[in-house]
Design an enzyme around this catalytic site. Structure first.
Site, PDB file in Angstrom:
ATOM      1  N   TYR A   1     -14.067   5.348  -1.958  1.00  0.00           N
ATOM      2  CA  TYR A   1     -14.311   4.382  -1.443  1.00  0.00           C
ATOM      3  C   TYR A   1     -13.323   3.165  -0.878  1.00  0.00           C
ATOM      4  O   TYR A   1     -13.044   2.469  -0.277  1.00  0.00           O
ATOM      5  CB  TYR A   1     -15.643   4.094  -2.042  1.00  0.00           C
ATOM      6  CG  TYR A   1     -16.082   2.900  -1.618  1.00  0.00           C
ATOM      7  CD1 TYR A   1     -17.005   2.506  -0.964  1.00  0.00           C
ATOM      8  CD2 TYR A   1     -15.658   1.840  -2.227  1.00  0.00           C
ATOM      9  CE1 TYR A   1     -17.903   1.275  -0.387  1.00  0.00           C
ATOM     10  CE2 TYR A   1     -16.144   0.210  -2.336  1.00  0.00           C
ATOM     11  CZ  TYR A   1     -17.465   0.655  -1.611  1.00  0.00           C
ATOM     12  OH  TYR A   1     -18.226  -1.065  -0.626  1.00  0.00           O
ATOM     13  N   HIS A   2     -12.667   3.045  -2.526  1.00  0.00           N
ATOM     14  CA  HIS A   2     -12.026   2.085  -2.521  1.00  0.00           C
ATOM     15  C   HIS A   2     -10.246   2.170  -2.070  1.00  0.00           C
ATOM     16  O   HIS A   2     -10.184   1.235  -1.059  1.00  0.00           O
ATOM     17  CB  HIS A   2     -11.568   1.919  -3.766  1.00  0.00           C
ATOM     18  CG  HIS A   2     -12.304   1.336  -4.657  1.00  0.00           C
ATOM     19  ND1 HIS A   2     -13.499   1.640  -5.420  1.00  0.00           N
ATOM     20  CD2 HIS A   2     -13.462  -0.211  -4.519  1.00  0.00           C
ATOM     21  CE1 HIS A   2     -14.475   1.033  -5.630  1.00  0.00           C
ATOM     22  NE2 HIS A   2     -14.279   0.105  -5.422  1.00  0.00           N
ATOM     23  N   GLY A   3     -10.207   3.484  -1.472  1.00  0.00           N
ATOM     24  CA  GLY A   3      -9.177   3.694  -0.547  1.00  0.00           C
ATOM     25  C   GLY A   3      -7.633   5.027  -0.490  1.00  0.00           C
ATOM     26  O   GLY A   3      -8.536   5.309  -2.163  1.00  0.00           O
TER      27      GLY A   3
END
Length: 468
Positions: free
Chosen positions: A319-321
């Site tokens: 989700y963060h990258g």
């Protein structure tokens, strides 16, 4: 446009509030929807077209899925198509650049196209759209027939850019029925001012310490400097993100909405499980409801429990990258939580409270190194310095200078992590007589004046979670 900008605070917000409060009946919704689109288009003139298309597409999909409730097979197919389109579009913008860059590095051909930039807030509003679609499919809510109400849910500017991630069932009734009052307006202003203080005064100030440490070469960094830099980042990301969340809650109240709080004093936790239970609670609730429970939740089989926890945290990392440092960070957090759930809880229950807090903080700080480092190699090197490997020494002049010149800020920010500070502000606000009301107003006016001074003259950076 960002909440901590002078344009927002002194132009956009006052105009919107005046028009919103003066507008009669359903015209309030039209004023708010227009304000939402102007707010987003201010910094995302192209992204606003993607947002509008997403609203229209998912409004139609919601009606389509609701119309197929008697035929679960057709409804499930429509749900799968919707999820594929929403996640596919998000994935294109969020991971396209990383994928094409990686392919360009391994293939013997030149790939000049590097993908589109992720529109600000796209991850957050996509997750909220998915909440609506899934709840309609489950039959827990009715499909929204009024496209304006659905658009308000998706585009509401207080939560549009960085959340909180509001699940549709939690706000459905408020789209139709909400109360505006002087008391709620005042409460919202207090949330807004405290959130602004967290961001403009605390987060941006301690962020300077982190920036100075991270700019040092590994061989020039002492153990003290490495721990100071990590602690500074931990404080910066908390005050930055929780500050935005408080401002979002405050703005929601000023418009008549009750948005969920996103943080519950995470740094007082006695375990990493409790820490993440208190951190970004709206996102945790989203993953619990739409990923963890569908996978089987906390089943009695220990192997499946571990699988479910690791799967969720792998997704949280992604989700963060699409980067190894985020993936390793997510798995690191998942492994700790799985270990605590299986056997470490016995040890933690037997520890004195302060040792549990130390255990939690140290392990969380180690995790933050993976989060803020650009790659795994850099993270391991930084961790090595924190524990003496490759450090220039235990203590050096740079580390002592940063510690001494910023000690008062560290003390203030650590105290700000404690619940009693917030209870103190609440107790002043809850006093019923006029004298205390004047004191309360004066306190918040002074805080706002300090915030304005920092906004115009102090160090200032964008909200950290805008990158996600």
């Amino acid at each position: 446009m960002l909440f901590d900008s002078v344009v927002f605070l002194f132009s956009f917000l006052p105009v919107v509030l005046i028009l919103y409060y003066l507008a009669p009946g359903r015209l309030k919704e039209a004023v708010l929807l227009l304000a939402n689109l102007v707010f987003y288009a201010w910094g995302e003139p192209v992204g606003v077209l993607v947002l509008i298309c997403s609203v229209i597409f998912n409004y139609i999909c919601g009606l389509d899925i609701a119309g197929k409730t008697k035929n679960r097979r057709r409804a499930r197919l429509s749900l799968i198509i919707n999820l594929a389109v929403n996640l596919g579009v998000l994935g294109f913008f969020k991971y396209g650049r990383a994928v094409l860059t990686g392919l360009g590095a391994v293939l013997p051909v030149d790939i000049p196209y590097q993908g589109e930039r992720l529109p600000i807030g796209m991850t957050f509003y996509t997750f909220q759209i998915l909440s609506y679609i899934i709840e309609v499919y489950r039959g827990n809510v009715k499909a929204q027939k009024n496209i304006m109400d659905f658009a308000l849910y998706v585009t509401m500017f207080p939560k549009l850019l960085i959340g909180p991630v509001v699940r549709y069932p939690d706000i459905e009734k408020q789209l139709h029925t909400r109360q505006l009052s002087v008391g709620k307006l005042g409460e919202g202003m207090m949330y807004l001012v405290l959130g602004l203080m967290k961001k403009a005064v605390l987060a941006d100030t301690i962020g300077v310490v982190y920036a100075k440490v991270i700019s040092l070469e590994t061989g020039q960094m002492s153990v003290l400097s490495a721990w100071l830099g990590c602690a500074a980042f931990a404080l910066q990301i908390y005050y930055d993100f929780s500050g935005y969340s408080d401002m979002a809650v405050g703005l929601g109240k000023m418009l008549g909405f009750d948005l969920p709080k996103n943080f519950d004093h995470p740094y007082i936790a006695g375990s990493t499980t409790e820490f993440w239970y208190r951190w970004h609670t709206s996102l945790r609730g989203w993953f619990r409801e739409y990923v963890y429970y569908p996978l089987g939740g906390g089943e009695t089989d220990e192997g499946r429990q571990v699988r479910n926890i690791l799967a969720v945290w792998l997704l949280v990392g992604l989700y963060h990258g699409l980067s190894w440092n985020y993936i390793v960070w997510g798995l690191y957090c998942g492994i700790l939580m799985a270990a605590e759930k299986l056997f470490l809880w016995r040890m933690l229950d037997g520890l004195p409270g302060f040792l549990g807090h130390i255990y939690s903080i140290v392990l969380v700080l180690i995790g933050w190194v993976f989060f803020f480092s650009p790659g795994i190699g850099e993270a391991l090197s930084y961790l090595g310095v924190m524990f003496g490997a490759g450090a220039s020494g235990l203590v050096d002049d740079q580390g002592m200078y940063l510690l001494v010149t910023n000690l008062s800020w560290f003390i203030i920010m650590v105290l700000g992590l404690m619940p009693f500070i917030h209870k103190g502000f609440d107790s002043i606000a809850d006093q019923g007589d006029k004298g205390w009301a004047v004191v309360n107003a004066a306190v918040y006016a002074l805080i706002f004046a300090v915030c304005f001074a920092y906004l115009t003259t102090g160090p200032h950076g964008p909200f950290l979670y805008l990158a996600f």
